[in-house]
Motif scaffolding. Sequence first.
Motif, PDB file in Angstrom:
ATOM      1  N   PHE A  49       6.982 -57.397  37.305  1.00  0.00           N
ATOM      2  CA  PHE A  49       6.971 -56.006  36.894  1.00  0.00           C
ATOM      3  C   PHE A  49       7.779 -55.866  35.612  1.00  0.00           C
ATOM      4  O   PHE A  49       8.677 -56.668  35.337  1.00  0.00           O
ATOM      5  CB  PHE A  49       7.578 -55.109  37.978  1.00  0.00           C
ATOM      6  N   THR A  90       3.128 -51.690  43.746  1.00  0.00           N
ATOM      7  CA  THR A  90       3.999 -51.287  42.634  1.00  0.00           C
ATOM      8  C   THR A  90       4.858 -50.091  43.030  1.00  0.00           C
ATOM      9  O   THR A  90       6.056 -50.044  42.715  1.00  0.00           O
ATOM     10  CB  THR A  90       3.152 -50.953  41.392  1.00  0.00           C
ATOM     11  N   GLU A  94       8.912 -49.938  43.225  1.00  0.00           N
ATOM     12  CA  GLU A  94       9.692 -48.889  42.563  1.00  0.00           C
ATOM     13  C   GLU A  94      10.683 -48.242  43.540  1.00  0.00           C
ATOM     14  O   GLU A  94      11.860 -48.055  43.217  1.00  0.00           O
ATOM     15  CB  GLU A  94       8.751 -47.827  41.999  1.00  0.00           C
ATOM     16  N   MET A 120      -2.463 -47.680  38.644  1.00  0.00           N
ATOM     17  CA  MET A 120      -1.605 -48.123  37.550  1.00  0.00           C
ATOM     18  C   MET A 120      -2.113 -47.642  36.193  1.00  0.00           C
ATOM     19  O   MET A 120      -1.340 -47.190  35.350  1.00  0.00           O
ATOM     20  CB  MET A 120      -1.511 -49.655  37.565  1.00  0.00           C
ATOM     21  N   ALA A 136       5.537 -50.925  35.733  1.00  0.00           N
ATOM     22  CA  ALA A 136       4.163 -51.432  35.697  1.00  0.00           C
ATOM     23  C   ALA A 136       4.159 -52.923  35.997  1.00  0.00           C
ATOM     24  O   ALA A 136       5.141 -53.627  35.751  1.00  0.00           O
ATOM     25  CB  ALA A 136       3.540 -51.189  34.323  1.00  0.00           C
ATOM     26  N   ASP A 137       3.042 -53.397  36.534  1.00  0.00           N
ATOM     27  CA  ASP A 137       2.894 -54.847  36.622  1.00  0.00           C
ATOM     28  C   ASP A 137       2.460 -55.339  35.251  1.00  0.00           C
ATOM     29  O   ASP A 137       1.738 -54.660  34.519  1.00  0.00           O
ATOM     30  CB  ASP A 137       1.883 -55.232  37.708  1.00  0.00           C
ATOM     31  N   ASN A 162       7.019 -60.466  41.220  1.00  0.00           N
ATOM     32  CA  ASN A 162       5.882 -59.804  41.873  1.00  0.00           C
ATOM     33  C   ASN A 162       4.942 -60.850  42.473  1.00  0.00           C
ATOM     34  O   ASN A 162       4.110 -61.426  41.783  1.00  0.00           O
ATOM     35  CB  ASN A 162       5.140 -58.947  40.833  1.00  0.00           C
TER      36      ASN A 162
END
Length: 223
Positions: A49, A90, A94, A120, A136-137, A162
């Motif tokens: 991420f 995601t 977070e 996303m 964000a990835d 991730n």
Amino acid sequence: MVAVGTGQALDIGRRSDADVVFVHAKPLEKKFLAEGHGMKRFDVMYNDFVLVGPESDPAKVGGTKDVVEAFRKIRSAQAPFVSRGDKSGTHFAELELWKASGIDIAKEKGPWYRDTGQGMGPALNSASAMNAYVLADRGTWLSFKNRGELAILVEGDKRLFNQYGIMLVNPAKHPQVKKALGQTFVDWMISSEGQKAIAAYEIDGEQLFFPNAAAGAGAATTK
């Protein structure tokens, strides 16, 4: 193939509407397994991420690798932050970062925190339009074109790792699962051929995912 967030993907598996789930939120995956909905879980690949935000960086988080401290600064500055809010992997990551920062975001979020309930791409579009921060990835960020004034501000923290995993939905609990076909796909993803295909996938010359199925695992077929 249905592309949804991890939470939704696992719920689809729980409803017997998927043969295989390919997801990225290990605690949620372990819960899915513990409930008996999945067969053995396999690591497949990883990326990371990144914390993206406006180049003007109103919360002054750029230049650090400490993502937890960055989250604290964003909350302190009440700088605009976009959350996916969709129970995806995601979104789960977070929420874990807010928790690690000592912030109960459910209680402390205000107008500065925008919960989009979207994927996303739309979340990044919202962040671009609002000059907001967003987690964000890296893969989606690399393929995202509408960046506006956004840039990667925080990366490299080990807490941004991730991992992606894959599971066959348990045919004993969900009889309509296409066991043989689903297992063939799982086997291919963790095979040397599948792992090479993952490693070869690039956007603009940059590798998006890094294969890490167990070395020498070979096929994982269950009888």
